[in-house]
Write a protein that holds these residues in place. Structure first.
Motif, PDB file in Angstrom:
ATOM      1  N   VAL A  72       0.840  -1.206   0.000  1.00 50.91           N
ATOM      2  CA  VAL A  72       0.000   0.000   0.000  1.00 50.91           C
ATOM      3  C   VAL A  72       0.873   1.253   0.000  1.00 50.91           C
ATOM      4  O   VAL A  72       0.571   2.227  -0.696  1.00 50.91           O
ATOM      5  N   MET A  73       1.969   1.230   0.754  1.00 50.21           N
ATOM      6  CA  MET A  73       2.868   2.387   0.784  1.00 50.21           C
ATOM      7  C   MET A  73       3.554   2.609  -0.565  1.00 50.21           C
ATOM      8  O   MET A  73       3.858   3.743  -0.926  1.00 50.21           O
ATOM      9  N   CYS A  74       3.801   1.546  -1.311  1.00 51.68           N
ATOM     10  CA  CYS A  74       4.398   1.695  -2.642  1.00 51.68           C
ATOM     11  C   CYS A  74       3.395   2.267  -3.635  1.00 51.68           C
ATOM     12  O   CYS A  74       3.764   3.038  -4.521  1.00 51.68           O
ATOM     13  N   VAL A  75       2.134   1.886  -3.505  1.00 49.83           N
ATOM     14  CA  VAL A  75       1.107   2.354  -4.446  1.00 49.83           C
ATOM     15  C   VAL A  75       0.713   3.793  -4.124  1.00 49.83           C
ATOM     16  O   VAL A  75       0.648   4.641  -5.017  1.00 49.83           O
ATOM     17  N   PHE A  76       0.430   4.085  -2.870  1.00 43.04           N
ATOM     18  CA  PHE A  76       0.037   5.420  -2.444  1.00 43.04           C
ATOM     19  C   PHE A  76       1.212   6.056  -1.704  1.00 43.04           C
ATOM     20  O   PHE A  76       1.468   5.730  -0.552  1.00 43.04           O
ATOM     21  N   THR A  77       1.904   6.980  -2.361  1.00 43.52           N
ATOM     22  CA  THR A  77       3.123   7.542  -1.770  1.00 43.52           C
ATOM     23  C   THR A  77       2.866   8.765  -0.906  1.00 43.52           C
ATOM     24  O   THR A  77       3.808   9.375  -0.403  1.00 43.52           O
ATOM     25  N   SER A  78       1.607   9.152  -0.731  1.00 39.74           N
ATOM     26  CA  SER A  78       1.312  10.295   0.140  1.00 39.74           C
ATOM     27  C   SER A  78      -0.139  10.241   0.599  1.00 39.74           C
ATOM     28  O   SER A  78      -0.964   9.554   0.016  1.00 39.74           O
ATOM     29  N   VAL A  79      -0.421  11.005   1.654  1.00 45.33           N
ATOM     30  CA  VAL A  79      -1.770  11.134   2.193  1.00 45.33           C
ATOM     31  C   VAL A  79      -2.047  12.624   2.376  1.00 45.33           C
ATOM     32  O   VAL A  79      -1.216  13.349   2.930  1.00 45.33           O
ATOM     33  N   ASN A  80      -3.203  13.077   1.906  1.00 46.58           N
ATOM     34  CA  ASN A  80      -3.629  14.465   2.081  1.00 46.58           C
ATOM     35  C   ASN A  80      -4.876  14.492   2.952  1.00 46.58           C
ATOM     36  O   ASN A  80      -5.769  13.659   2.790  1.00 46.58           O
ATOM     37  N   PHE A  81      -4.940  15.458   3.869  1.00 43.10           N
ATOM     38  CA  PHE A  81      -6.126  15.619   4.693  1.00 43.10           C
ATOM     39  C   PHE A  81      -6.273  17.072   5.096  1.00 43.10           C
ATOM     40  O   PHE A  81      -5.333  17.855   5.002  1.00 43.10           O
ATOM     41  N   THR A  82      -7.469  17.445   5.529  1.00 43.79           N
ATOM     42  CA  THR A  82      -7.773  18.811   5.937  1.00 43.79           C
ATOM     43  C   THR A  82      -7.961  18.850   7.442  1.00 43.79           C
ATOM     44  O   THR A  82      -8.706  18.055   8.011  1.00 43.79           O
ATOM     45  N   LYS A  83      -7.287  19.799   8.078  1.00 39.17           N
ATOM     46  CA  LYS A  83      -7.380  19.969   9.523  1.00 39.17           C
ATOM     47  C   LYS A  83      -8.108  21.280   9.814  1.00 39.17           C
ATOM     48  O   LYS A  83      -7.738  22.331   9.298  1.00 39.17           O
ATOM     49  N   THR A  84      -9.160  21.221  10.620  1.00 37.16           N
ATOM     50  CA  THR A  84      -9.905  22.409  11.014  1.00 37.16           C
ATOM     51  C   THR A  84      -9.458  22.829  12.405  1.00 37.16           C
ATOM     52  O   THR A  84      -9.454  22.033  13.337  1.00 37.16           O
ATOM     53  N   GLU A  85      -9.083  24.090  12.527  1.00 41.33           N
ATOM     54  CA  GLU A  85      -8.562  24.601  13.791  1.00 41.33           C
ATOM     55  C   GLU A  85      -9.364  25.828  14.207  1.00 41.33           C
ATOM     56  O   GLU A  85      -9.625  26.712  13.405  1.00 41.33           O
ATOM     57  N   LYS A  86      -9.761  25.868  15.470  1.00 39.02           N
ATOM     58  CA  LYS A  86     -10.495  27.014  15.999  1.00 39.02           C
ATOM     59  C   LYS A  86      -9.516  28.148  16.281  1.00 39.02           C
ATOM     60  O   LYS A  86      -8.566  27.988  17.037  1.00 39.02           O
ATOM     61  N   VAL A  87      -9.738  29.306  15.640  1.00 42.14           N
ATOM     62  CA  VAL A  87      -8.840  30.444  15.800  1.00 42.14           C
ATOM     63  C   VAL A  87      -9.365  31.387  16.878  1.00 42.14           C
ATOM     64  O   VAL A  87      -8.640  31.788  17.776  1.00 42.14           O
ATOM     65  N   VAL A  88     -10.657  31.776  16.772  1.00 44.17           N
ATOM     66  CA  VAL A  88     -11.253  32.716  17.719  1.00 44.17           C
ATOM     67  C   VAL A  88     -12.591  32.155  18.171  1.00 44.17           C
ATOM     68  O   VAL A  88     -13.379  31.665  17.378  1.00 44.17           O
ATOM     69  N   ASP A  89     -12.867  32.245  19.477  1.00 45.91           N
ATOM     70  CA  ASP A  89     -14.154  31.827  20.014  1.00 45.91           C
ATOM     71  C   ASP A  89     -14.638  32.915  20.980  1.00 45.91           C
ATOM     72  O   ASP A  89     -14.220  32.967  22.127  1.00 45.91           O
ATOM     73  N   LEU A  90     -15.503  33.812  20.481  1.00 46.67           N
ATOM     74  CA  LEU A  90     -16.039  34.918  21.280  1.00 46.67           C
ATOM     75  C   LEU A  90     -17.542  34.717  21.474  1.00 46.67           C
ATOM     76  O   LEU A  90     -18.352  35.327  20.787  1.00 46.67           O
ATOM     77  N   GLY A  91     -17.907  33.863  22.389  1.00 48.59           N
ATOM     78  CA  GLY A  91     -19.324  33.601  22.651  1.00 48.59           C
ATOM     79  C   GLY A  91     -19.983  32.969  21.427  1.00 48.59           C
ATOM     80  O   GLY A  91     -19.607  31.886  21.010  1.00 48.59           O
TER      81      GLY A  91
END
Length: 70
Positions: free
Chosen positions: A14-33
């Protein structure tokens, strides 16, 4: 040990066939109420093909050594 060897061989292929993994990370920047600002960031994890070949060869070695002990 045979199961570990087989899993390593499959992971190596599997590592030979798929040489990378992409994903999206959601991060909370501001939380004002009731107001919340999030930031989405694309992440990329890559590895060379020879890493997959190495994992596969280690799996073969584990499988052969498990067979010799029986």
């Amino acid at each position: 040990m045979k199961v570990l060897g087989i899993c390593l061989i499959i992971l190596g292929v599997v590592m030979c066939v798929f040489t990378s993994v992409n994903f999206t990370k959601t991060e909370k920047v501001v939380d004002l109420g009731p107001v919340e600002i999030n930031k989405k960031e694309n992440k990329h994890i890559g590895w060379p093909v020879y890493a997959g070949i190495g994992v596969g060869l280690i799996g073969v070695a584990v499988l052969v050594s498990a067979k010799n002990k029986s």
